[in-house]
Every structure is written in C-alpha cells, then in structure tokens.
Design a protein around this motif. Sequence first.
Motif, PDB file in Angstrom:
ATOM      1  N   LEU A   1       0.915  -1.321   0.148  1.00 56.59           N
ATOM      2  CA  LEU A   1       0.105  -0.265  -0.082  1.00 56.59           C
ATOM      3  C   LEU A   1       0.867   1.311  -0.048  1.00 56.59           C
ATOM      4  O   LEU A   1       0.658   2.140  -0.699  1.00 56.59           O
ATOM      5  N   ALA A   2       1.803   1.258   0.942  1.00 56.43           N
ATOM      6  CA  ALA A   2       2.570   2.478   0.945  1.00 56.43           C
ATOM      7  C   ALA A   2       3.407   2.642  -0.360  1.00 56.43           C
ATOM      8  O   ALA A   2       3.597   3.749  -0.823  1.00 56.43           O
ATOM      9  N   SER A   3       3.916   1.553  -0.902  1.00 58.37           N
ATOM     10  CA  SER A   3       4.780   1.663  -2.507  1.00 58.37           C
ATOM     11  C   SER A   3       3.774   2.177  -3.589  1.00 58.37           C
ATOM     12  O   SER A   3       4.411   2.327  -4.570  1.00 58.37           O
ATOM     13  N   GLY A   4       2.450   2.150  -3.226  1.00 61.09           N
ATOM     14  CA  GLY A   4       1.678   2.295  -4.300  1.00 61.09           C
ATOM     15  C   GLY A   4       1.484   0.956  -5.572  1.00 61.09           C
ATOM     16  O   GLY A   4       0.776   1.250  -6.395  1.00 61.09           O
ATOM     17  N   ARG A   5       1.741  -0.206  -5.076  1.00 60.50           N
ATOM     18  CA  ARG A   5       1.471  -0.894  -5.815  1.00 60.50           C
ATOM     19  C   ARG A   5       0.308  -1.818  -5.611  1.00 60.50           C
ATOM     20  O   ARG A   5      -0.192  -2.575  -6.404  1.00 60.50           O
ATOM     21  N   CYS A   6      -0.688  -1.348  -4.537  1.00 58.13           N
ATOM     22  CA  CYS A   6      -2.114  -1.585  -4.411  1.00 58.13           C
ATOM     23  C   CYS A   6      -2.851  -0.723  -4.047  1.00 58.13           C
ATOM     24  O   CYS A   6      -2.151   0.116  -3.368  1.00 58.13           O
ATOM     25  N   ASP A   7      -4.231  -0.777  -4.034  1.00 60.16           N
ATOM     26  CA  ASP A   7      -5.060  -0.019  -3.448  1.00 60.16           C
ATOM     27  C   ASP A   7      -5.702  -0.186  -2.038  1.00 60.16           C
ATOM     28  O   ASP A   7      -6.016   0.665  -1.373  1.00 60.16           O
ATOM     29  N   ALA A   8      -5.354  -1.460  -1.690  1.00 66.26           N
ATOM     30  CA  ALA A   8      -5.943  -1.789  -0.209  1.00 66.26           C
ATOM     31  C   ALA A   8      -5.201  -3.020   0.259  1.00 66.26           C
ATOM     32  O   ALA A   8      -4.757  -3.769  -0.360  1.00 66.26           O
ATOM     33  N   VAL A   9      -5.258  -2.884   1.464  1.00 65.82           N
ATOM     34  CA  VAL A   9      -4.795  -4.291   2.410  1.00 65.82           C
ATOM     35  C   VAL A   9      -5.832  -4.389   3.237  1.00 65.82           C
ATOM     36  O   VAL A   9      -6.385  -3.615   4.072  1.00 65.82           O
ATOM     37  N   ILE A  10      -6.207  -5.752   3.397  1.00 65.38           N
ATOM     38  CA  ILE A  10      -7.106  -6.307   4.490  1.00 65.38           C
ATOM     39  C   ILE A  10      -6.409  -7.317   5.172  1.00 65.38           C
ATOM     40  O   ILE A  10      -5.856  -8.161   4.747  1.00 65.38           O
ATOM     41  N   GLU A  11      -6.541  -7.050   6.585  1.00 68.50           N
ATOM     42  CA  GLU A  11      -5.760  -8.094   7.580  1.00 68.50           C
ATOM     43  C   GLU A  11      -7.100  -8.476   8.592  1.00 68.50           C
ATOM     44  O   GLU A  11      -7.847  -7.600   8.980  1.00 68.50           O
ATOM     45  N   THR A  12      -6.892  -9.739   8.887  1.00 68.03           N
ATOM     46  CA  THR A  12      -7.907 -10.063   9.876  1.00 68.03           C
ATOM     47  C   THR A  12      -7.018 -10.947  11.151  1.00 68.03           C
ATOM     48  O   THR A  12      -6.037 -11.247  11.008  1.00 68.03           O
ATOM     49  N   SER A  13      -7.521 -10.844  12.195  1.00 65.96           N
ATOM     50  CA  SER A  13      -7.133 -11.367  13.419  1.00 65.96           C
ATOM     51  C   SER A  13      -5.771 -10.809  13.722  1.00 65.96           C
ATOM     52  O   SER A  13      -4.811 -11.528  14.070  1.00 65.96           O
ATOM     53  N   VAL A  14      -5.694  -9.584  13.806  1.00 62.14           N
ATOM     54  CA  VAL A  14      -4.374  -8.984  14.091  1.00 62.14           C
ATOM     55  C   VAL A  14      -4.455  -8.501  15.430  1.00 62.14           C
ATOM     56  O   VAL A  14      -5.699  -7.978  16.023  1.00 62.14           O
ATOM     57  N   VAL A  49      -8.771  -5.199   9.980  1.00 71.58           N
ATOM     58  CA  VAL A  49      -8.532  -3.493   9.287  1.00 71.58           C
ATOM     59  C   VAL A  49      -8.444  -3.617   8.123  1.00 71.58           C
ATOM     60  O   VAL A  49      -8.057  -4.799   7.113  1.00 71.58           O
ATOM     61  N   ILE A  50      -8.920  -2.514   7.269  1.00 69.67           N
ATOM     62  CA  ILE A  50      -8.754  -2.210   5.897  1.00 69.67           C
ATOM     63  C   ILE A  50      -8.231  -1.171   5.869  1.00 69.67           C
ATOM     64  O   ILE A  50      -8.592  -0.207   6.363  1.00 69.67           O
ATOM     65  N   ALA A  51      -6.954  -1.120   4.978  1.00 70.29           N
ATOM     66  CA  ALA A  51      -6.372   0.183   4.979  1.00 70.29           C
ATOM     67  C   ALA A  51      -6.055   0.385   3.381  1.00 70.29           C
ATOM     68  O   ALA A  51      -5.875  -0.634   2.401  1.00 70.29           O
ATOM     69  N   THR A  52      -6.646   1.545   2.900  1.00 68.97           N
ATOM     70  CA  THR A  52      -6.635   1.902   1.453  1.00 68.97           C
ATOM     71  C   THR A  52      -6.096   3.234   1.355  1.00 68.97           C
ATOM     72  O   THR A  52      -5.577   4.061   2.008  1.00 68.97           O
ATOM     73  N   ASN A  53      -5.673   3.748   0.131  1.00 66.59           N
ATOM     74  CA  ASN A  53      -5.105   4.904  -0.273  1.00 66.59           C
ATOM     75  C   ASN A  53      -5.836   5.898  -0.092  1.00 66.59           C
ATOM     76  O   ASN A  53      -5.732   7.104  -0.736  1.00 66.59           O
ATOM     77  N   GLY A  54      -7.181   5.915   0.302  1.00 72.75           N
ATOM     78  CA  GLY A  54      -8.183   7.037   0.671  1.00 72.75           C
ATOM     79  C   GLY A  54      -8.935   7.189  -0.546  1.00 72.75           C
ATOM     80  O   GLY A  54      -9.967   8.175  -0.668  1.00 72.75           O
ATOM     81  N   SER A  55      -9.129   6.113  -1.614  1.00 71.09           N
ATOM     82  CA  SER A  55      -9.852   6.417  -2.789  1.00 71.09           C
ATOM     83  C   SER A  55     -11.472   5.824  -2.419  1.00 71.09           C
ATOM     84  O   SER A  55     -11.478   5.014  -1.326  1.00 71.09           O
ATOM     85  N   ALA A  56     -12.239   5.743  -3.392  1.00 63.48           N
ATOM     86  CA  ALA A  56     -13.564   5.391  -3.197  1.00 63.48           C
ATOM     87  C   ALA A  56     -13.694   3.798  -3.045  1.00 63.48           C
ATOM     88  O   ALA A  56     -14.656   3.331  -2.331  1.00 63.48           O
ATOM     89  N   VAL A  57     -12.574   3.162  -3.193  1.00 64.06           N
ATOM     90  CA  VAL A  57     -12.358   1.734  -3.146  1.00 64.06           C
ATOM     91  C   VAL A  57     -12.667   1.218  -1.475  1.00 64.06           C
ATOM     92  O   VAL A  57     -13.152   0.279  -1.426  1.00 64.06           O
ATOM     93  N   HIS A  58     -12.469   2.130  -0.806  1.00 62.35           N
ATOM     94  CA  HIS A  58     -12.354   2.001   0.807  1.00 62.35           C
ATOM     95  C   HIS A  58     -14.017   1.653   1.095  1.00 62.35           C
ATOM     96  O   HIS A  58     -14.164   0.375   1.540  1.00 62.35           O
ATOM     97  N   GLU A  59     -14.867   2.450   0.735  1.00 64.35           N
ATOM     98  CA  GLU A  59     -16.402   2.392   0.915  1.00 64.35           C
ATOM     99  C   GLU A  59     -16.713   1.040   0.324  1.00 64.35           C
ATOM    100  O   GLU A  59     -17.678   0.415   0.797  1.00 64.35           O
ATOM    101  N   GLU A  60     -16.250   0.782  -1.074  1.00 64.16           N
ATOM    102  CA  GLU A  60     -16.835  -0.560  -1.692  1.00 64.16           C
ATOM    103  C   GLU A  60     -16.513  -1.681  -0.929  1.00 64.16           C
ATOM    104  O   GLU A  60     -17.216  -2.534  -0.704  1.00 64.16           O
TER     105      GLU A  60
END
Length: 66
Positions: A1-14, A49-60
């Motif tokens: 996410l930080a490098s811009g290679r993806c738009d979102a990261v989803i992690e469970t059980s953290v 957790v859902i982490a995104t670049n702040g785009s509309a993809v987060h709400e989706e």
Amino acid sequence: LASGRCDAVIETSVSIWDIGAAVCIVAEAGGKVTDLAGNPITTAKSTDVIATNGSAVHEEIVKQFN
C-alpha cells in the motif's frame, strides 16, 4: 500500500501492536484505515483492518464485508 503497488490491504485477526504503526503511517499519508465495519480503529476492539489509499475503493470494500 505504501509503495503504491496496491489500492487496499485487508488483515484479519491482528493485534493493535501489529498494526499500530501502520495505521499512523497510512493516515498521515492521506489514506484511510478502519475495521471491516467501517469504524475507526480502536485499541480495545479492533482485530480486523482495511487500509486503503483513501480512494472510493475503501467504501466499496466495507460494503462487501457488510
């Protein structure tokens, strides 16, 4: 996410100590971080957790989990 290679990261059980620094970094960079329900991350309750670049993809992504 930080490098811009993806738009979102989803992690469970953290734990908050696994994601605490990343939450700060993403938020400071203009991204968005919530739990799967779209609520802000809290130290007491957040294990998913859902982490995104702040785009509309987060709400989706939140819609897909709910």
